[in-house]
Design an enzyme around this catalytic site. Structure first.
Site, PDB file in Angstrom:
ATOM      1  N   THR A 146      33.799  32.626  38.786  1.00 40.27           N
ATOM      2  CA  THR A 146      33.353  31.497  39.604  1.00 40.27           C
ATOM      3  C   THR A 146      32.851  30.345  38.754  1.00 40.27           C
ATOM      4  OG1 THR A 146      32.768  32.932  41.463  1.00 40.27           O
ATOM      5  CG2 THR A 146      31.716  30.776  41.380  1.00 40.27           C
ATOM      6  N   SER A 170      37.099  37.657  38.478  1.00 41.67           N
ATOM      7  CA  SER A 170      36.620  38.960  38.008  1.00 41.67           C
ATOM      8  C   SER A 170      37.067  40.118  38.895  1.00 41.67           C
ATOM      9  CB  SER A 170      35.093  38.959  37.884  1.00 41.67           C
ATOM     10  OG  SER A 170      34.468  38.935  39.141  1.00 41.67           O
ATOM     11  N   THR A 202      31.103  37.191  38.851  1.00 39.06           N
ATOM     12  CA  THR A 202      29.981  38.048  39.235  1.00 39.06           C
ATOM     13  C   THR A 202      30.405  39.371  39.877  1.00 39.06           C
ATOM     14  OG1 THR A 202      29.788  36.934  41.385  1.00 39.06           O
ATOM     15  CG2 THR A 202      28.462  36.066  39.567  1.00 39.06           C
ATOM     16  N   ASP A 203      31.606  39.427  40.455  1.00 38.24           N
ATOM     17  CA  ASP A 203      31.959  40.601  41.256  1.00 38.24           C
ATOM     18  C   ASP A 203      32.029  41.885  40.433  1.00 38.24           C
ATOM     19  OD1 ASP A 203      31.997  39.055  43.489  1.00 38.24           O
ATOM     20  OD2 ASP A 203      34.169  38.892  43.637  1.00 38.24           O
TER      21      ASP A 203
END
Length: 333
Positions: free
Chosen positions: A12, A54, A85-86
């Site tokens: 992101t 990710s 972030t995932d």
């Protein structure tokens, strides 16, 4: 000033708007413009390694990141890795096993909003990460997000949209970054051992979450296609054995196939204690099973892949599984 290598992997933080939604697309040059104030206290070089969402991160990408750190290890004082972030917590855990005792900070960060947006957490997270990477006597892999410094083996994404997206599970946060000040809460220096690198992983690890009504036949498929399975059970951990949904016979079949079985809990905090109840005691006492105790699911997955890559027999595997690495485990055998 310290020299820090910034390794880009996408996510992101590097995303731009497209007709099909956000997609990693920012250039290293655009990113460098946002680092101007950071260069006041450190020297930054950029390595554009990956540019992926990710969700698409795989163990092969962990190996690429590890290789990038290893090849550049002697040339820099620390490393900052931008990441989506995932799967960030999985990557942080994996690098904690693949790079041990680095005697330098390896920091993973990202953002919930793209860097190109007016309202974003990207700039703060980048600045905090570089500030922490410039700290003295810091050893290990850390995730830095929303001012918090979390051990790589203890991080979990707990919010899908908010800026305080990550938390430290069953362990205190390591430090807090307050503008130019870093407040440490735990020892960050690490063990006095030489750095070790390892790229070998065996990714055939299955995560099975138990739900009422699940049939034990699923373990037949897992045993035929995977080398290890993490069974996320309820509460402190247990295995159903009543009526036609008796999992115990299937556990015996898994161990005959040399499939490593780890009993964990779906409950995020406080960990497992499998032998406390009959539903867990029967399984642990009859079969060659391991239990997660206070380890996170992300660390469990990464540790199993790392250990499976070493080709250990079960006794050695069990001993190494319960050996704490980067404070991933507080309670073991």
């Amino acid at each position: 000033m310290k020299r820090i290598l910034l390794i880009l992997t996408g996510g992101t933080i590097a995303s731009v708007d497209t007709d099909e939604g956000l997609r990693p697309g920012i250039t290293p040059e655009d990113l460098r413009k946002s680092l101007a104030e950071i260069t006041d206290f450190c020297e930054i070089e950029i390595l554009p390694l990956l540019n992926v969402d990710s969700t698409n991160i795989q163990p092969e990408h962990w190996q690429m990141i590890e290789k990038a750190v290893e090849e550049n290890f002697d040339n820099y004082d620390g490393f900052v890795i931008t990441h989506g972030t995932d799967t960030m917590a999985y990557t942080a855990a994996a690098l904690s096993y693949m790079i041990q005792n680095p005697h330098k900070p390896i920091v993973i960060t990202g953002s919930q909003k793209p860097l190109v947006k007016t309202i974003t957490d990207a700039r703060k997270n980048l600045r905090d990460s570089f500030r922490f990477a410039c700290e003295e006597n810091v050893n290990g892999v850390y995730l830095v997000f929303n001012g918090e410094v979390i051990l790589g083996t203890r991080a979990r994404k707990v919010r899908s949209k908010s800026f305080n997206a990550f938390d430290s599970i069953n362990y205190p946060i390591a430090a807090f970054v307050d503008n130019d000040r870093v407040v440490r809460y735990v020892e960050l220096k690490g063990e006095d051992k030489p750095v070790s690198f390892s790229q070998k992983l065996a990714p055939k690890v299955f995560l099975l979450k138990l739900v009422p009504g699940i049939k034990p036949d699923i373990l037949d498929y897992i045993g035929d296609n995977y080398d290890a399975v993490i069974i996320e059970s309820y509460g402190v951990g247990g295995i159903p054995f009543a009526d036609e949904r008796n999992f115990l016979d299937k556990l015996e079949s898994l161990t005959r196939k040399n499939c490593i079985v780890v009993i964990a809990t779906q409950v995020m905090l406080e960990g497992s204690d499998v032998e406390l109840y009959e539903v867990g005691f029967k399984a642990m006492s009859r079969y060659h099973l391991l239990q997660a105790y206070d380890m996170t699911t992300e660390a469990l997955v990464a540790k199993l892949m790392w250990l499976l890559g070493k080709g250990y027999d079960f006794d050695t595997f069990q001993r190494e599984f319960y050996r704490p690495v980067a404070n991933d485990l507080l309670r073991g055998q």
